[in-house]
Design a protein around this motif. Structure first.
Motif, PDB file in Angstrom:
ATOM      1  N   SER A   1       8.072 -23.142  12.242  1.00 42.80           N
ATOM      2  CA  SER A   1       8.037 -23.536  13.651  1.00 42.80           C
ATOM      3  C   SER A   1       7.613 -22.370  14.528  1.00 42.80           C
ATOM      4  CB  SER A   1       9.415 -24.047  14.085  1.00 42.80           C
ATOM      5  OG  SER A   1      10.413 -23.073  13.808  1.00 42.80           O
ATOM      6  N   ILE A   2       7.952 -21.165  14.094  1.00 38.42           N
ATOM      7  CA  ILE A   2       7.683 -19.942  14.854  1.00 38.42           C
ATOM      8  C   ILE A   2       7.379 -18.823  13.862  1.00 38.42           C
ATOM      9  CG2 ILE A   2       8.767 -18.129  16.282  1.00 38.42           C
ATOM     10  CD1 ILE A   2      10.394 -20.361  17.642  1.00 38.42           C
ATOM     11  N   VAL A   3       6.504 -17.907  14.255  1.00 39.61           N
ATOM     12  CA  VAL A   3       6.256 -16.685  13.480  1.00 39.61           C
ATOM     13  C   VAL A   3       6.581 -15.485  14.363  1.00 39.61           C
ATOM     14  CG1 VAL A   3       4.534 -15.258  12.304  1.00 39.61           C
ATOM     15  CG2 VAL A   3       4.447 -17.746  12.072  1.00 39.61           C
ATOM     16  N   ILE A   4       7.373 -14.573  13.827  1.00 41.67           N
ATOM     17  CA  ILE A   4       7.666 -13.312  14.512  1.00 41.67           C
ATOM     18  C   ILE A   4       7.059 -12.177  13.697  1.00 41.67           C
ATOM     19  CG2 ILE A   4       9.440 -11.754  15.388  1.00 41.67           C
ATOM     20  CD1 ILE A   4       9.460 -14.418  16.823  1.00 41.67           C
ATOM     21  N   VAL A   5       6.232 -11.366  14.336  1.00 42.84           N
ATOM     22  CA  VAL A   5       5.589 -10.234  13.664  1.00 42.84           C
ATOM     23  C   VAL A   5       6.328  -8.957  14.056  1.00 42.84           C
ATOM     24  CG1 VAL A   5       3.460  -8.946  13.298  1.00 42.84           C
ATOM     25  CG2 VAL A   5       3.373 -11.419  13.727  1.00 42.84           C
ATOM     26  N   ALA A   6       6.957  -8.321  13.072  1.00 45.64           N
ATOM     27  CA  ALA A   6       7.737  -7.103  13.312  1.00 45.64           C
ATOM     28  C   ALA A   6       7.276  -6.017  12.345  1.00 45.64           C
ATOM     29  CB  ALA A   6       9.226  -7.390  13.131  1.00 45.64           C
ATOM     30  N   LEU A   7       6.039  -5.601  12.506  1.00 41.63           N
ATOM     31  CA  LEU A   7       5.401  -4.630  11.614  1.00 41.63           C
ATOM     32  C   LEU A   7       5.029  -3.362  12.382  1.00 41.63           C
ATOM     33  CD1 LEU A   7       3.030  -7.149   9.828  1.00 41.63           C
ATOM     34  CD2 LEU A   7       4.711  -5.727   8.631  1.00 41.63           C
ATOM     35  N   GLY A   8       4.681  -2.322  11.635  1.00 39.10           N
ATOM     36  CA  GLY A   8       4.110  -1.136  12.268  1.00 39.10           C
ATOM     37  C   GLY A   8       4.744   0.180  11.896  1.00 39.10           C
ATOM     38  N   MET A   9       6.007   0.172  11.455  1.00 42.12           N
ATOM     39  CA  MET A   9       6.644   1.453  11.147  1.00 42.12           C
ATOM     40  C   MET A   9       5.874   2.199  10.062  1.00 42.12           C
ATOM     41  SD  MET A   9       8.987   3.617  11.861  1.00 42.12           S
ATOM     42  CE  MET A   9      10.373   2.859  12.726  1.00 42.12           C
ATOM     43  N   ASN A  10       5.457   1.500   9.007  1.00 43.38           N
ATOM     44  CA  ASN A  10       4.756   2.185   7.920  1.00 43.38           C
ATOM     45  C   ASN A  10       3.314   2.549   8.288  1.00 43.38           C
ATOM     46  OD1 ASN A  10       6.911   2.171   5.919  1.00 43.38           O
ATOM     47  ND2 ASN A  10       6.638  -0.049   5.953  1.00 43.38           N
ATOM     48  N   ASP A  11       2.768   1.915   9.325  1.00 45.29           N
ATOM     49  CA  ASP A  11       1.455   2.323   9.832  1.00 45.29           C
ATOM     50  C   ASP A  11       1.559   3.657  10.573  1.00 45.29           C
ATOM     51  OD1 ASP A  11      -0.564  -0.190   9.586  1.00 45.29           O
ATOM     52  OD2 ASP A  11       1.477  -0.894   9.919  1.00 45.29           O
ATOM     53  N   ALA A  12       2.796   4.063  10.894  1.00 43.93           N
ATOM     54  CA  ALA A  12       3.016   5.324  11.609  1.00 43.93           C
ATOM     55  C   ALA A  12       3.466   6.438  10.675  1.00 43.93           C
ATOM     56  CB  ALA A  12       4.053   5.121  12.707  1.00 43.93           C
ATOM     57  N   LYS A  13       3.371   6.221   9.355  1.00 44.19           N
ATOM     58  CA  LYS A  13       3.708   7.280   8.407  1.00 44.19           C
ATOM     59  C   LYS A  13       2.699   8.420   8.524  1.00 44.19           C
ATOM     60  CE  LYS A  13       6.178   5.032   4.602  1.00 44.19           C
ATOM     61  NZ  LYS A  13       6.086   4.582   3.184  1.00 44.19           N
TER      62      LYS A  13
ATOM     63  N   ARG B   1      -0.709  -0.874  21.636  1.00 46.70           N
ATOM     64  CA  ARG B   1      -1.591  -1.929  21.093  1.00 46.70           C
ATOM     65  C   ARG B   1      -0.854  -3.269  21.057  1.00 46.70           C
ATOM     66  NH1 ARG B   1      -6.764  -0.942  18.552  1.00 46.70           N
ATOM     67  NH2 ARG B   1      -7.300   1.196  19.097  1.00 46.70           N
ATOM     68  N   LEU B   2       0.396  -3.246  20.615  1.00 46.62           N
ATOM     69  CA  LEU B   2       1.162  -4.491  20.539  1.00 46.62           C
ATOM     70  C   LEU B   2       1.344  -5.117  21.920  1.00 46.62           C
ATOM     71  CD1 LEU B   2       3.871  -3.461  17.910  1.00 46.62           C
ATOM     72  CD2 LEU B   2       2.189  -5.304  17.654  1.00 46.62           C
ATOM     73  N   ALA B   3       1.575  -4.288  22.914  1.00 48.58           N
ATOM     74  CA  ALA B   3       1.721  -4.803  24.279  1.00 48.58           C
ATOM     75  C   ALA B   3       0.426  -5.458  24.748  1.00 48.58           C
ATOM     76  CB  ALA B   3       2.127  -3.676  25.228  1.00 48.58           C
ATOM     77  N   ALA B   4      -0.711  -4.852  24.399  1.00 49.03           N
ATOM     78  CA  ALA B   4      -2.005  -5.428  24.782  1.00 49.03           C
ATOM     79  C   ALA B   4      -2.262  -6.747  24.054  1.00 49.03           C
ATOM     80  CB  ALA B   4      -3.122  -4.431  24.482  1.00 49.03           C
ATOM     81  N   ILE B   5      -1.898  -6.808  22.767  1.00 49.75           N
ATOM     82  CA  ILE B   5      -2.060  -8.051  22.009  1.00 49.75           C
ATOM     83  C   ILE B   5      -1.196  -9.147  22.620  1.00 49.75           C
ATOM     84  CG2 ILE B   5      -1.724  -9.159  19.764  1.00 49.75           C
ATOM     85  CD1 ILE B   5      -2.152  -6.361  18.501  1.00 49.75           C
ATOM     86  N   ALA B   6       0.059  -8.810  22.902  1.00 49.80           N
ATOM     87  CA  ALA B   6       0.974  -9.797  23.481  1.00 49.80           C
ATOM     88  C   ALA B   6       0.441 -10.328  24.806  1.00 49.80           C
ATOM     89  CB  ALA B   6       2.356  -9.173  23.675  1.00 49.80           C
ATOM     90  N   ALA B   7      -0.085  -9.437  25.633  1.00 55.25           N
ATOM     91  CA  ALA B   7      -0.633  -9.868  26.928  1.00 55.25           C
ATOM     92  C   ALA B   7      -1.845 -10.770  26.729  1.00 55.25           C
ATOM     93  CB  ALA B   7      -1.006  -8.645  27.762  1.00 55.25           C
ATOM     94  N   ALA B   8      -2.711 -10.414  25.775  1.00 52.72           N
ATOM     95  CA  ALA B   8      -3.918 -11.207  25.543  1.00 52.72           C
ATOM     96  C   ALA B   8      -3.594 -12.589  24.996  1.00 52.72           C
ATOM     97  CB  ALA B   8      -4.848 -10.465  24.584  1.00 52.72           C
ATOM     98  N   LEU B   9      -2.551 -12.671  24.168  1.00 53.42           N
ATOM     99  CA  LEU B   9      -2.192 -13.936  23.525  1.00 53.42           C
ATOM    100  C   LEU B   9      -1.133 -14.714  24.311  1.00 53.42           C
ATOM    101  CD1 LEU B   9      -1.942 -12.768  19.797  1.00 53.42           C
ATOM    102  CD2 LEU B   9      -3.903 -13.794  20.957  1.00 53.42           C
ATOM    103  N   HIS B  10      -0.664 -14.131  25.414  1.00 52.16           N
ATOM    104  CA  HIS B  10       0.431 -14.730  26.182  1.00 52.16           C
ATOM    105  C   HIS B  10       1.644 -14.951  25.278  1.00 52.16           C
ATOM    106  CE1 HIS B  10      -2.416 -15.273  29.450  1.00 52.16           C
ATOM    107  NE2 HIS B  10      -3.233 -15.884  28.596  1.00 52.16           N
TER     108      HIS B  10
ATOM    109  N   VAL C   1      -0.154   8.206   5.988  1.00 49.15           N
ATOM    110  CA  VAL C   1      -1.026   7.033   6.034  1.00 49.15           C
ATOM    111  C   VAL C   1      -2.103   7.287   7.074  1.00 49.15           C
ATOM    112  CG1 VAL C   1      -1.162   4.578   6.654  1.00 49.15           C
ATOM    113  CG2 VAL C   1       0.766   5.423   5.315  1.00 49.15           C
ATOM    114  N   PRO C   2      -3.390   7.187   6.712  1.00 49.16           N
ATOM    115  CA  PRO C   2      -4.451   7.444   7.688  1.00 49.16           C
ATOM    116  C   PRO C   2      -4.292   6.562   8.930  1.00 49.16           C
ATOM    117  CG  PRO C   2      -5.368   7.267   5.481  1.00 49.16           C
ATOM    118  CD  PRO C   2      -3.932   6.840   5.381  1.00 49.16           C
ATOM    119  N   ALA C   3      -4.404   7.166  10.089  1.00 46.43           N
ATOM    120  CA  ALA C   3      -4.284   6.415  11.341  1.00 46.43           C
ATOM    121  C   ALA C   3      -5.424   5.402  11.436  1.00 46.43           C
ATOM    122  CB  ALA C   3      -4.325   7.365  12.530  1.00 46.43           C
ATOM    123  N   ALA C   4      -5.072   4.150  11.669  1.00 47.89           N
ATOM    124  CA  ALA C   4      -6.075   3.088  11.750  1.00 47.89           C
ATOM    125  C   ALA C   4      -5.614   2.025  12.743  1.00 47.89           C
ATOM    126  CB  ALA C   4      -6.311   2.483  10.373  1.00 47.89           C
ATOM    127  N   PRO C   5      -5.524   2.387  14.021  1.00 44.17           N
ATOM    128  CA  PRO C   5      -5.002   1.444  15.015  1.00 44.17           C
ATOM    129  C   PRO C   5      -5.822   0.171  15.142  1.00 44.17           C
ATOM    130  CG  PRO C   5      -5.971   3.376  16.073  1.00 44.17           C
ATOM    131  CD  PRO C   5      -5.873   3.689  14.628  1.00 44.17           C
TER     132      PRO C   5
END
Length: 228
Positions: free
Chosen positions: A104-116, A168-177, A119-123
């Motif tokens: 019914s709903i999807v919650i995306v709670a990712l990103g901590m491991n992208d900040a290792k 980036r997440l804030a921008a995605i959230a704003a774009a997708l409402h 791990v090469p930065a790839a925003p």
């Protein structure tokens, strides 16, 4: 002189052996992490094929996997947390889970491991992965990455990269409402993973990511495979 050269040679060889062993250890460690990620994803794949429809799918990393979430947004939770995974590691799989689960709903709670730090930065790739999960037509909410605490494990991560990814997440959230649960500073066991009190705080904060899910006469809205 010959003895000195021999000792120098032995010392250099020993240092080389230590360096080589360390490199092998790092490679073996990376292989073990990839194996653990694949095994966890395989388990979720199997669970998703058997789980009832209409749950809230939480796509995340170890913080989600260890969160103890059982309900969210007024519904049962299907925990799609994968320890050590980056957003790219799970994006395609998450779309498959959505096809199987009809959440019914999807919650995306990712990103901590992208900040290792190792791990090469790839925003851009991080943003692409999050957008891919959110592009399935299911009401989606996002959660900002939690702040690091000054403890040993935090040394392997970058708060500056967390801040940049949260932007980036804030921008995605704003774009997708889409709703966005803000970043919080929860108490941790090691600088990254929340304590019991921290997990309660994280779960409560995640409620702020709950979108309004349309309800039909037959129950919560779901997504079909043709939308994936």
């Amino acid at each position: 002189m010959r003895l000195s050269l021999l000792l120098v040679g032995i010392g250099a060889a020993s240092l080389g052996a230590v360096a080589g062993a360390f490199a092998i250890h790092r490679i073996d460690g990376a292989k073990a992490i990839r194996f653990a990620i694949a095994r966890r994803i395989g388990a979720i794949d199997e669970q998703a094929r058997r789980a009832p429809e209409g749950a809230v799918l939480v796509v995340g990393d170890s913080i989600a996997e260890r969160s103890g979430l059982t309900s969210l947004c007024g519904r049962a939770v299907f925990n799609g947390g994968v320890s050590s995974a980056t957003a790219e590691d799970v994006a395609d799989h998450a779309r498959g889970w959505i096809a199987s689960l009809h959440p019914s709903i999807v919650i995306v709670a990712l990103g901590m491991n992208d900040a290792k730090a190792d791990v090469p930065a790839a925003p851009d790739r991080f943003e692409g992965a999050v957008r891919a999960i959110a592009a399935t037509g299911v009401p989606t909410g996002l959660a900002a990455i939690t702040r690091l605490e000054d403890k040993p494990a935090a040394a392997g991560f970058s708060q500056a990269r967390i801040d940049a990814l949260n932007t980036r997440l804030a921008a995605i959230a704003a774009a997708l409402h889409a709703p966005l649960a803000p970043s919080i500073a929860a108490p941790t066991e090691d600088g990254v993973h929340p304590t019991d009190a921290g997990r309660r705080q994280w779960r409560a904060n995640l409620e702020r990511a709950c979108p309004a899910a349309p309800i039909t006469a037959s129950g919560p809205a779901s997504v079909s495979r043709r939308n994936i």
